[in-house]
Design a protein around this motif. Structure first.
Motif, PDB file in Angstrom:
ATOM      1  N   HIS A  83       0.277   1.427  -2.363  1.00 33.84           N
ATOM      2  CA  HIS A  83       0.766   0.057  -2.549  1.00 33.84           C
ATOM      3  C   HIS A  83       0.137  -0.566  -3.805  1.00 33.84           C
ATOM      4  O   HIS A  83       0.825  -1.263  -4.561  1.00 33.84           O
ATOM      5  N   ALA A 102       8.293  -7.426  -2.348  1.00 29.48           N
ATOM      6  CA  ALA A 102       9.196  -7.393  -1.202  1.00 29.48           C
ATOM      7  C   ALA A 102       8.520  -6.819   0.044  1.00 29.48           C
ATOM      8  O   ALA A 102       8.903  -7.152   1.165  1.00 29.48           O
ATOM      9  N   ASP A 103       7.535  -5.983  -0.142  1.00 32.60           N
ATOM     10  CA  ASP A 103       6.863  -5.339   0.988  1.00 32.60           C
ATOM     11  C   ASP A 103       5.773  -6.250   1.549  1.00 32.60           C
ATOM     12  O   ASP A 103       4.925  -6.736   0.797  1.00 32.60           O
ATOM     13  N   PRO A 104       5.756  -6.481   2.871  1.00 29.66           N
ATOM     14  CA  PRO A 104       4.746  -7.374   3.455  1.00 29.66           C
ATOM     15  C   PRO A 104       3.308  -6.876   3.275  1.00 29.66           C
ATOM     16  O   PRO A 104       2.392  -7.692   3.140  1.00 29.66           O
ATOM     17  N   ASN A 105       3.102  -5.562   3.266  1.00 30.25           N
ATOM     18  CA  ASN A 105       1.743  -5.049   3.038  1.00 30.25           C
ATOM     19  C   ASN A 105       1.265  -5.375   1.633  1.00 30.25           C
ATOM     20  O   ASN A 105       0.106  -5.735   1.430  1.00 30.25           O
ATOM     21  N   ARG A 106       2.155  -5.295   0.652  1.00 34.54           N
ATOM     22  CA  ARG A 106       1.764  -5.610  -0.721  1.00 34.54           C
ATOM     23  C   ARG A 106       1.515  -7.108  -0.876  1.00 34.54           C
ATOM     24  O   ARG A 106       0.601  -7.523  -1.593  1.00 34.54           O
ATOM     25  N   ARG A 107       2.302  -7.920  -0.190  1.00 33.39           N
ATOM     26  CA  ARG A 107       2.039  -9.374  -0.238  1.00 33.39           C
ATOM     27  C   ARG A 107       0.672  -9.674   0.370  1.00 33.39           C
ATOM     28  O   ARG A 107      -0.079 -10.500  -0.146  1.00 33.39           O
ATOM     29  N   HIS A 108       0.347  -8.981   1.450  1.00 38.30           N
ATOM     30  CA  HIS A 108      -0.973  -9.164   2.068  1.00 38.30           C
ATOM     31  C   HIS A 108      -2.081  -8.766   1.082  1.00 38.30           C
ATOM     32  O   HIS A 108      -3.085  -9.481   0.965  1.00 38.30           O
ATOM     33  N   GLU A 158      10.604  -6.292  -6.515  1.00 35.38           N
ATOM     34  CA  GLU A 158      10.554  -5.175  -5.575  1.00 35.38           C
ATOM     35  C   GLU A 158       9.124  -4.975  -5.080  1.00 35.38           C
ATOM     36  O   GLU A 158       8.897  -4.654  -3.915  1.00 35.38           O
ATOM     37  N   ALA A 159       8.162  -5.175  -5.968  1.00 36.97           N
ATOM     38  CA  ALA A 159       6.760  -4.983  -5.596  1.00 36.97           C
ATOM     39  C   ALA A 159       6.328  -5.975  -4.514  1.00 36.97           C
ATOM     40  O   ALA A 159       5.597  -5.604  -3.596  1.00 36.97           O
TER      41      ALA A 159
END
Length: 96
Positions: free
Chosen positions: A46, A11-17, A8-9
């Motif tokens: 985030h 899953a968000d594109p900002n967190r992947r960035h 889940e962590a």
């Protein structure tokens, strides 16, 4: 303390960035916010999710907190993903 699901962590594109930026070395919230179209408080939120999932760590350096990737936090992700490499290479496996 790990409480959040690492899947889940990420899953968000900002967190992947954020993770991609931290892979290059430790950074502060301000440094991380420069590369995103979101506010510093949003970056902090985030980072909290990533901390709770065990994917990043934070250390105090004076009045600043430096965030870094926590490699061992990726182990559950790696274990789960690795099972598919074997399937993809198995005889009779169908490519998508």
């Amino acid at each position: 303390m790990m409480t959040a699901d690492p899947f889940e962590a990420i899953a968000d594109p900002n967190r992947r960035h954020l993770l991609e930026e931290l892979r290059r070395g430790g950074k502060t919230v301000g440094e991380l916010a420069l590369g995103l179209p979101i506010s510093r408080p949003a970056v902090s939120q985030h980072l909290k999710v990533l901390l709770d999932a065990g994917l990043v760590s934070a250390r105090a350096e004076g009045t600043r907190r430096i965030y870094s990737v926590r490699g061992s936090g990726f182990l559950p992700l790696n274990i789960w993903l690795d099972q598919f490499w074997n399937v993809a290479d198995a005889p009779g496996a169908t490519a998508v």
